[in-house]
Motif scaffolding. Structure first.
Motif, short mmCIF file in Angstrom:
data_model
loop_
_atom_site.label_atom_id
_atom_site.label_comp_id
_atom_site.label_asym_id
_atom_site.label_seq_id
_atom_site.Cartn_x
_atom_site.Cartn_y
_atom_site.Cartn_z
N LYS A 91 0.84 -1.20 0.00
CA LYS A 91 0.00 0.00 0.00
C LYS A 91 0.87 1.25 0.00
O LYS A 91 0.94 1.99 0.98
CB LYS A 91 -0.92 -0.01 1.22
CG LYS A 91 -1.99 1.09 1.23
CD LYS A 91 -2.78 1.07 2.52
CE LYS A 91 -3.84 2.15 2.53
NZ LYS A 91 -4.58 2.20 3.82
N THR A 131 -6.13 -1.12 -1.03
CA THR A 131 -6.74 -1.61 0.20
C THR A 131 -7.18 -3.06 0.13
O THR A 131 -7.47 -3.67 1.15
CB THR A 131 -7.95 -0.74 0.59
OG1 THR A 131 -8.95 -0.83 -0.43
CG2 THR A 131 -7.55 0.73 0.75
N ASP A 151 -8.66 0.82 -4.43
CA ASP A 151 -8.32 1.78 -3.39
C ASP A 151 -9.64 2.16 -2.73
O ASP A 151 -10.60 1.40 -2.76
CB ASP A 151 -7.54 2.97 -3.95
CG ASP A 151 -8.28 3.73 -5.05
OD1 ASP A 151 -9.53 3.67 -5.08
OD2 ASP A 151 -7.63 4.39 -5.88
#
Length: 330
Positions: free
Chosen positions: A159, A192, A207
């Motif tokens: 990330k 994510t 995301d």
């Protein structure tokens, strides 16, 4: 003059950060809301037939919730060891999931871990089968764990703010040693969650507001789309030509999002040079992509994608500085 700059900055913000939750040209519908008040931070999502598995973000004890199509919890699997920072789930076969204890906000963990957990209807407490993973190039934060449906190999997507990397675990995990994660290629930023498509030739990474589809293992972008507005969109799964997404928040909704027409064409290879099989760019036993002319071109394309993320981030910072300066002079 300051008012002109201020207006320009306001108009530039959507171009830099994107506009979340647009309808696009596909079906999007709410399936259900989690009825269980214990599900407060749905950070991973796996679909097994008509059941949905999810897990809370960091801070919860080790447990996976099994939910039916109405949103009701029909089973909870707990394990004895307290996790450090659970962030993701991935399919592990019928009645099982991989749990990714892979979060590392400050990038300080010397190792992370994955556990294979039985799930399904009914409550159970289990002794999990855990495996230690370590990046080949130092610690990273990550929230996405993916399992290749063709081989079962696990992948972790990091990330990064301006872009991350996809890392491959060894094909066969050693339960007693450190399993080294090696980079496969570059990906977009603020990932994510992610999931493989059933064909094994594509994967999706999300995301907080968008999903991007890549070919695999080349990691060439073939399409993206806006996701429904969510409190803090975290999880994504793929099944039956739909994306399924969930979010943090108590009694959060799970949405089903249909593929756009352009994405369907890209997945079918219409007007693209998508590979005919998942072995078009082979991966060796350590998880590294074996270099080839095709792979080199794919890496260059992925690097260009990462450069776009970097430029967007810099432009966003410039816009914020302009806004703050304009507000201070008022």
């Amino acid at each position: 003059m300051r008012s002109v700059i201020f207006l320009f900055a306001l108009l530039a913000i959507p171009l830099v950060i994107g506009t979340p939750g647009g309808p696009d040209d596909r079906e999007s519908s709410q399936l259900f809301k989690f009825a269980d008040s214990a599900i407060v931070e749905s950070s991973g999502l796996v679909i097994d037939d008509v059941l949905f598995m999810t897990t809370n973000d960091s801070g919860d004890r080790g447990r996976v919730f099994t939910v039916d199509e109405t949103g009701a919890t029909v089973g909870v699997t707990e394990w004895t060891d307290a996790p450090t920072d659970v962030e993701a789930l991935a399919p592990a076969g019928p009645g099982e999931v991989w749990v990714g204890d892979i979060g590392d906000n400050r990038s300080r963990r010397s190792s992370i871990s994955v556990s294979r957990i039985p799930v399904g209807r009914g409550d159970q407490v289990v002794d999990e089968s855990s495996y230690t993973l370590a990046y080949s190039d130092g610690a990273h934060d990550a929230e996405a764990l993916l399992a290749d449906p063709s081989t079962g190999r696990l992948y972790v997507a990091t990330k990064g703010v301006f872009g991350g990397k996809l890392y491959a675990a060894p094909q066969d995990l050693d339960p007693d040693g450190r399993n080294v994660l090696r980079p496969v290629g570059d990906i977009g930023g603020i990932v994510t969650d992610g999931a493989f498509f059933p064909d094994g030739r594509h994967l999706v990474l999300r995301d907080y507001s968008r999903a991007t589809v890549y070919t695999f293992p080349e990691l060439r972008e073939v399409g993206d789309l806006d996701l429904p507005d969510q409190q803090q969109g975290e999880a994504i799964a793929v099944a039956d030509d739909y994306f399924y997404v969930s979010s943090e928040g108590r009694r959060a909704a799970v949405y089903r999002v249909g593929f756009t027409e352009d994405l369907q064409k890209a997945l079918a290879g219409v007007g693209t040079t998508a590979p005919a099989s998942p072995t078009a760019v082979p991966i060796d036993s350590t998880g590294l992509v074996i270099p080839s002319a095709q792979d080199t071109a794919s890496v260059e394309a992925a690097n260009q994608g990462g450069f776009r993320w970097l430029v967007g981030g810099v432009l966003g910072l410039v816009v914020v500085v302009i806004l703050l300066g304009a507000l201070r002079t008022r």
